[in-house]
Write a protein that holds these residues in place. Structure first.
Motif, PDB file in Angstrom:
ATOM      1  N   UNK A   1       0.796  -1.208   0.031  1.00  0.00           N
ATOM      2  CA  UNK A   1       0.121  -0.052   0.062  1.00  0.00           C
ATOM      3  C   UNK A   1       0.888   1.300  -0.087  1.00  0.00           C
ATOM      4  N   UNK A   2       1.837   1.293   0.941  1.00  0.00           N
ATOM      5  CA  UNK A   2       2.797   2.448   1.001  1.00  0.00           C
ATOM      6  C   UNK A   2       3.627   2.420  -0.555  1.00  0.00           C
ATOM      7  N   UNK A   3       3.898   1.401  -0.865  1.00  0.00           N
ATOM      8  CA  UNK A   3       4.778   1.694  -2.050  1.00  0.00           C
ATOM      9  C   UNK A   3       3.900   2.165  -3.320  1.00  0.00           C
ATOM     10  N   UNK A   4       2.853   1.763  -3.266  1.00  0.00           N
ATOM     11  CA  UNK A   4       1.732   2.057  -4.430  1.00  0.00           C
ATOM     12  C   UNK A   4       1.329   3.498  -4.271  1.00  0.00           C
ATOM     13  N   UNK A   5       1.174   4.273  -3.101  1.00  0.00           N
ATOM     14  CA  UNK A   5       1.155   5.274  -2.930  1.00  0.00           C
ATOM     15  C   UNK A   5       2.096   6.431  -2.974  1.00  0.00           C
ATOM     16  N   UNK A   6       3.313   5.747  -2.957  1.00  0.00           N
ATOM     17  CA  UNK A   6       4.517   6.549  -3.597  1.00  0.00           C
ATOM     18  C   UNK A   6       4.635   6.699  -4.931  1.00  0.00           C
ATOM     19  N   UNK A   7       4.070   5.661  -5.765  1.00  0.00           N
ATOM     20  CA  UNK A   7       4.348   5.529  -7.061  1.00  0.00           C
ATOM     21  C   UNK A   7       3.432   6.198  -7.945  1.00  0.00           C
ATOM     22  N   UNK A   8       2.048   6.423  -7.355  1.00  0.00           N
ATOM     23  CA  UNK A   8       1.053   7.121  -8.025  1.00  0.00           C
ATOM     24  C   UNK A   8       1.347   8.461  -8.416  1.00  0.00           C
ATOM     25  N   UNK A   9       1.902   9.378  -7.717  1.00  0.00           N
ATOM     26  CA  UNK A   9       2.196  10.593  -8.195  1.00  0.00           C
ATOM     27  C   UNK A   9       3.214  10.749  -9.348  1.00  0.00           C
ATOM     28  N   UNK A  10       4.198   9.766  -9.265  1.00  0.00           N
ATOM     29  CA  UNK A  10       5.289   9.706 -10.158  1.00  0.00           C
ATOM     30  C   UNK A  10       4.597   9.340 -11.557  1.00  0.00           C
ATOM     31  N   UNK A  11       3.711   8.243 -11.490  1.00  0.00           N
ATOM     32  CA  UNK A  11       3.226   7.792 -12.926  1.00  0.00           C
ATOM     33  C   UNK A  11       2.283   8.979 -13.467  1.00  0.00           C
ATOM     34  N   UNK A  12       1.556   9.429 -12.456  1.00  0.00           N
ATOM     35  CA  UNK A  12       0.726  10.435 -12.895  1.00  0.00           C
ATOM     36  C   UNK A  12       1.500  11.596 -13.608  1.00  0.00           C
ATOM     37  N   UNK A  13       2.699  12.101 -12.893  1.00  0.00           N
ATOM     38  CA  UNK A  13       3.298  13.072 -13.359  1.00  0.00           C
ATOM     39  C   UNK A  13       3.940  12.802 -14.587  1.00  0.00           C
ATOM     40  N   UNK A  14       4.520  11.827 -14.776  1.00  0.00           N
ATOM     41  CA  UNK A  14       5.334  11.548 -15.991  1.00  0.00           C
ATOM     42  C   UNK A  14       4.368  10.902 -16.999  1.00  0.00           C
ATOM     43  N   UNK A  15       3.082  10.653 -16.713  1.00  0.00           N
ATOM     44  CA  UNK A  15       2.162  10.105 -17.802  1.00  0.00           C
ATOM     45  C   UNK A  15       2.766   8.709 -18.384  1.00  0.00           C
ATOM     46  N   UNK A  16       3.017   8.205 -17.483  1.00  0.00           N
ATOM     47  CA  UNK A  16       3.432   6.389 -17.752  1.00  0.00           C
ATOM     48  C   UNK A  16       2.407   5.648 -17.882  1.00  0.00           C
ATOM     49  N   UNK A  17       2.464   4.829 -19.033  1.00  0.00           N
ATOM     50  CA  UNK A  17       1.472   3.836 -19.256  1.00  0.00           C
ATOM     51  C   UNK A  17       1.816   2.714 -18.804  1.00  0.00           C
ATOM     52  N   UNK A  18       1.259   2.118 -17.541  1.00  0.00           N
ATOM     53  CA  UNK A  18       1.402   1.123 -16.747  1.00  0.00           C
ATOM     54  C   UNK A  18       1.250  -0.267 -17.626  1.00  0.00           C
ATOM     55  N   UNK A  19       0.724  -0.270 -18.830  1.00  0.00           N
ATOM     56  CA  UNK A  19       0.518  -1.742 -19.402  1.00  0.00           C
ATOM     57  C   UNK A  19       1.498  -1.730 -20.359  1.00  0.00           C
TER      58      UNK A  19
ATOM     59  N   UNK B   1      17.149  -1.697 -19.887  1.00  0.00           N
ATOM     60  CA  UNK B   1      16.829  -0.175 -19.246  1.00  0.00           C
ATOM     61  C   UNK B   1      15.709   0.708 -19.676  1.00  0.00           C
ATOM     62  N   UNK B   2      15.190  -0.036 -20.901  1.00  0.00           N
ATOM     63  CA  UNK B   2      14.039   0.851 -21.529  1.00  0.00           C
ATOM     64  C   UNK B   2      12.872   0.999 -20.892  1.00  0.00           C
ATOM     65  N   UNK B   3      12.624   0.154 -20.042  1.00  0.00           N
ATOM     66  CA  UNK B   3      11.369   0.056 -19.252  1.00  0.00           C
ATOM     67  C   UNK B   3      11.522   1.132 -18.079  1.00  0.00           C
ATOM     68  N   UNK B   4      10.651   1.981 -17.611  1.00  0.00           N
ATOM     69  CA  UNK B   4      10.866   2.745 -16.326  1.00  0.00           C
ATOM     70  C   UNK B   4      10.537   2.085 -15.201  1.00  0.00           C
TER      71      UNK B   4
END
Length: 346
Positions: free
Chosen positions: A79-97, A221-224
């Motif tokens: 849960x804590x790791x997920x809450x840490x990652x969500x802002x990063x993914x949102x800010x950088x507009x990363x496609x999680x798929x 290294x190509x994957x964030x």
């Protein structure tokens, strides 16, 4: 003529003076450059050592949560790791798929292997001491080399083969099987059964950790980094929930255990953060070597806080595994340095 000659002499003197001052200035600049390069290197080593201490403390908090279902700590961490990652993914507009479905399948495998590795090493702590658990777990660097040779077609050197054998010799010393070291089977039946379960869980964790490293290397290294961690967080949460539900154990921990489980998850996340900071400032080989000191920190902390003293064979085995892991990391670092020198020379 006298005036011109005097002016010429003055200019010559100024030129000689400036030329004499240049080496001193260049030396100062070189010294400053060396200091600037030395600081990040020492800082990287410091971060790696601090990360090892935090990770060892994280597992010690799990050991101190007596009577608690230790796998609940993975839920906190996910849960804590997920809450840490969500802002990063949102800010950088990363496609999680990911870019394609093959990458998604590899990411799912990485998340499952990493989550199960964390689950099994946590379960091993119910049956083994902290030092013994980590001693068996740190067989994974040798397994990474084997998996890389088989799955990724990497070259396997003679040195790596010798170090792998040394690692498994250390594992035998740590586990102390009765068919080698003897012992009364009936007298120690209960202890032996628990010991076998602990060895199985710790060994499974090492195999899955090696699988995780191999899969991450396959991704390249190509994957964030957030791709890898977000799958690990979500799948870890789901896997532990299923494990608690199937085993009939409570999903929500008791209030008296929440603090220890929360501290274990918090220290693990901060430890991962310091590992990332270390890798940003230093090569992977030295960082991996220093991270194996988690085994030493675990034995020291367990001795100071819990009063657990490792056996002579266990201490020797832990030392062999630690030396093998450090030697393998140094071998990779030396090879990388030689390749870089050849490229620079060419």
């Amino acid at each position: 003529m006298n005036l011109n000659s005097s002016q010429g002499i003055a200019k010559l003197a100024m030129t000689e003076t400036s030329s004499l001052q240049l080496p001193a200035t260049s030396l100062d600049e070189d010294n400053n450059t060396k200091k600037q390069h030395a600081r990040p290197s020492m800082l990287g080593y410091t971060f790696a050592a601090f990360s090892s201490l935090l990770m060892a403390a994280s597992k010690l908090f799990l050991k101190l949560a007596v009577g608690a279902e230790k796998t609940q700590a993975i839920i906190f961490r996910s849960i804590m790791q997920y809450l840490y990652l969500v802002p990063i993914i949102t800010h950088k507009k990363i496609n999680v798929f990911g870019p394609d479905w093959k990458t998604v399948l590899i990411l799912i495998l990485r998340g499952a292997a990493g989550s199960l590795a964390a689950l099994f090493i946590t379960m091993a702590l119910d049956h083994l001491s902290l030092g013994t658990t980590l001693s068996i777990f740190y067989v994974y660097p040798a397994l990474v080399g084997l998996f890389a040779c088989v799955c990724l077609k990497e070259k396997c050197s003679v040195v790596r083969g010798i170090l792998t054998v040394l690692t498994f010799v250390g594992l035998i010393f740590v586990t102390e099987p009765t068919f080698i070291f003897g012992g009364d089977r009936d007298e120690y039946k209960e202890y032996t059964e628990s010991h076998v379960f602990g060895i199985f869980y710790a060994s499974a964790s090492a195999i899955l950790a090696a699988t995780t490293f191999t899969v991450i290397r396959k991704l390249g290294p190509g994957i964030h980094f957030s791709h890898s961690l977000i799958y690990n967080s979500v799948e870890g949460f789901i896997i532990v929930l299923l494990q608690l539900y199937i085993s009939g154990k409570p999903i929500v921990p008791c209030w008296q255990h929440i603090l220890m489980l929360f501290l274990s998850a918090l220290f693990a996340i901060i430890g991962q953060l310091f590992t990332t900071l270390a890798l940003q400032r230093e090569r992977a080989g030295p960082v991996a070597s220093i991270n194996t000191s988690q085994l030493v920190f675990a034995i020291i902390l367990e001795y100071i806080i819990l009063g657990v003293v490792p056996t002579t064979f266990g201490f020797v085995g832990a030392g062999l595994i630690l030396l093998s892991a450090i030697a393998q990391s140094l071998e990779r670092t030396v090879k990388t340095g030689i390749r870089n020198r050849k490229k620079t020379t060419d």
